[in-house]
Design a protein around this motif. Structure first.
Motif, mmCIF file in Angstrom:
data_model
loop_
_atom_site.group_PDB
_atom_site.id
_atom_site.type_symbol
_atom_site.label_atom_id
_atom_site.label_comp_id
_atom_site.label_asym_id
_atom_site.label_seq_id
_atom_site.Cartn_x
_atom_site.Cartn_y
_atom_site.Cartn_z
ATOM 1 N N GLU A 85 -16.904 0.650 -31.253
ATOM 2 C CA GLU A 85 -18.091 -0.095 -30.852
ATOM 3 C C GLU A 85 -17.708 -1.236 -29.917
ATOM 4 N N SER A 86 -18.669 -1.627 -29.098
ATOM 5 C CA SER A 86 -18.410 -2.760 -28.220
ATOM 6 C C SER A 86 -18.244 -4.016 -29.078
ATOM 7 N N PRO A 87 -17.544 -5.002 -28.563
ATOM 8 C CA PRO A 87 -17.286 -6.206 -29.349
ATOM 9 C C PRO A 87 -18.576 -6.888 -29.815
ATOM 10 N N LEU A 88 -18.532 -7.342 -31.037
ATOM 11 C CA LEU A 88 -19.633 -8.125 -31.578
ATOM 12 C C LEU A 88 -19.481 -9.556 -31.083
ATOM 13 N N HIS A 89 -20.569 -10.276 -31.029
ATOM 14 C CA HIS A 89 -20.500 -11.674 -30.610
ATOM 15 C C HIS A 89 -20.253 -12.530 -31.836
ATOM 16 N N LEU A 90 -19.001 -12.758 -32.110
ATOM 17 C CA LEU A 90 -18.592 -13.517 -33.279
ATOM 18 C C LEU A 90 -17.887 -14.791 -32.854
ATOM 19 N N ASP A 91 -17.956 -15.789 -33.721
ATOM 20 C CA ASP A 91 -17.192 -17.012 -33.526
ATOM 21 C C ASP A 91 -15.839 -16.781 -34.185
ATOM 22 N N LEU A 92 -14.829 -16.477 -33.377
ATOM 23 C CA LEU A 92 -13.488 -16.216 -33.890
ATOM 24 C C LEU A 92 -12.576 -17.428 -33.743
ATOM 25 N N ASP A 93 -13.199 -18.604 -33.590
ATOM 26 C CA ASP A 93 -12.430 -19.827 -33.390
ATOM 27 C C ASP A 93 -12.223 -20.624 -34.670
ATOM 28 N N SER A 94 -12.923 -20.269 -35.752
ATOM 29 C CA SER A 94 -12.738 -20.939 -37.042
ATOM 30 C C SER A 94 -13.150 -19.985 -38.153
ATOM 31 N N THR A 95 -12.641 -20.220 -39.345
ATOM 32 C CA THR A 95 -12.989 -19.365 -40.480
ATOM 33 C C THR A 95 -14.466 -19.502 -40.817
ATOM 34 N N ARG A 96 -14.951 -20.720 -40.850
ATOM 35 C CA ARG A 96 -16.367 -20.931 -41.131
ATOM 36 C C ARG A 96 -17.238 -20.246 -40.084
ATOM 37 N N GLY A 97 -16.881 -20.405 -38.817
ATOM 38 C CA GLY A 97 -17.632 -19.769 -37.735
ATOM 39 C C GLY A 97 -17.646 -18.257 -37.872
ATOM 40 N N LEU A 98 -16.497 -17.679 -38.216
ATOM 41 C CA LEU A 98 -16.416 -16.226 -38.416
ATOM 42 C C LEU A 98 -17.363 -15.791 -39.523
ATOM 43 N N LEU A 99 -17.280 -16.444 -40.676
ATOM 44 C CA LEU A 99 -18.102 -16.043 -41.819
ATOM 45 C C LEU A 99 -19.592 -16.217 -41.543
ATOM 46 N N GLU A 100 -19.947 -17.266 -40.811
ATOM 47 C CA GLU A 100 -21.362 -17.508 -40.522
ATOM 48 C C GLU A 100 -21.905 -16.582 -39.435
ATOM 49 N N SER A 101 -21.055 -16.111 -38.528
ATOM 50 C CA SER A 101 -21.539 -15.280 -37.429
ATOM 51 C C SER A 101 -21.387 -13.782 -37.679
ATOM 52 N N ALA A 102 -20.651 -13.402 -38.698
ATOM 53 C CA ALA A 102 -20.477 -11.974 -39.001
ATOM 54 C C ALA A 102 -21.839 -11.360 -39.345
#
Length: 190
Positions: A85-102
């Motif tokens: 799949e094409s990349p999802l738009h996730l915040d991969l700059d912090s753990t909190r950002g990742l969990l909130e944007s997944a």
């Protein structure tokens, strides 16, 4: 070449790779690199035969090697028009950002804290995420909800998985999640 550059090269080349991480006892993640951020990388997981199997986010600082995977799976996966799949738009700059944007609202995720405890994963639905703690309403291996959410130190999370065959099978037989909110408790898993 540092881990982020190796992973980004694999993303650009669309190579099926094995990603080895510290601690060395950590399970190897294999699939296609979908995106690389400042702290995390997103892998479109592959399973035997080259079939898609959800996503895994891994911390960059734990990556020790990125190797092109040998075998036919890469050729097979490239015959599929729907994957990777094409990349999802996730915040991969912090753990909190990742969990909130997944893209997992109300869906099961698995977190691992391999530096704290090897060969253990906690499965559940995040109910509150802040800089210090991630509260999850957990599910056990018998597809039963725990009585109340538990908290994990956000910075101790080393791997996050969603949408794989195990989690989808568990969701299929799981009863409706009771509304427990976040219970103010000292039951922290640290």
């Amino acid at each position: 070449m540092d881990a982020a550059k190796k992973l980004d090269k694999a993303r650009i080349d669309r190579s099926l790779v094995d990603v080895h991480r510290n601690p060395r006892s950590s399970e190897t993640v294999w699939g296609y690199v979908s995106a690389v951020g400042k702290k995390w990388a997103l892998i479109a997981n592959a399973r035997d035969g080259g079939y898609p199997d959800g996503f895994t986010a891994i911390r960059l600082k734990d990556v020790i090697a990125v190797r092109r995977r040998a075998g036919f799976e890469d050729a097979f996966a490239k015959t599929r028009t729907d994957w990777p799949e094409s990349p999802l738009h996730l915040d991969l700059d912090s753990t909190r950002g990742l969990l909130e944007s997944a893209p997992t609202r109300g869906r099961l995720i698995a977190i691992e804290r391999e530096r704290k405890l090897e060969d253990a994963m906690w499965v559940g639905v995040p109910v509150l995420i802040d800089k210090r703690w991630t509260w999850m309403h957990e599910v056990d291996a018998d597809a039963a909800w725990r009585e109340e959410p538990l908290a994990y130190r956000t910075t101790s999370i080393t791997r996050v998985t969603w949408g794989d065959s195990y989690l989808c099978a568990l969701e299929a037989v799981l009863p409706t999640r009771p509304d427990v909110g976040v219970v103010a408790t000292k039951r922290l898993r640290d």
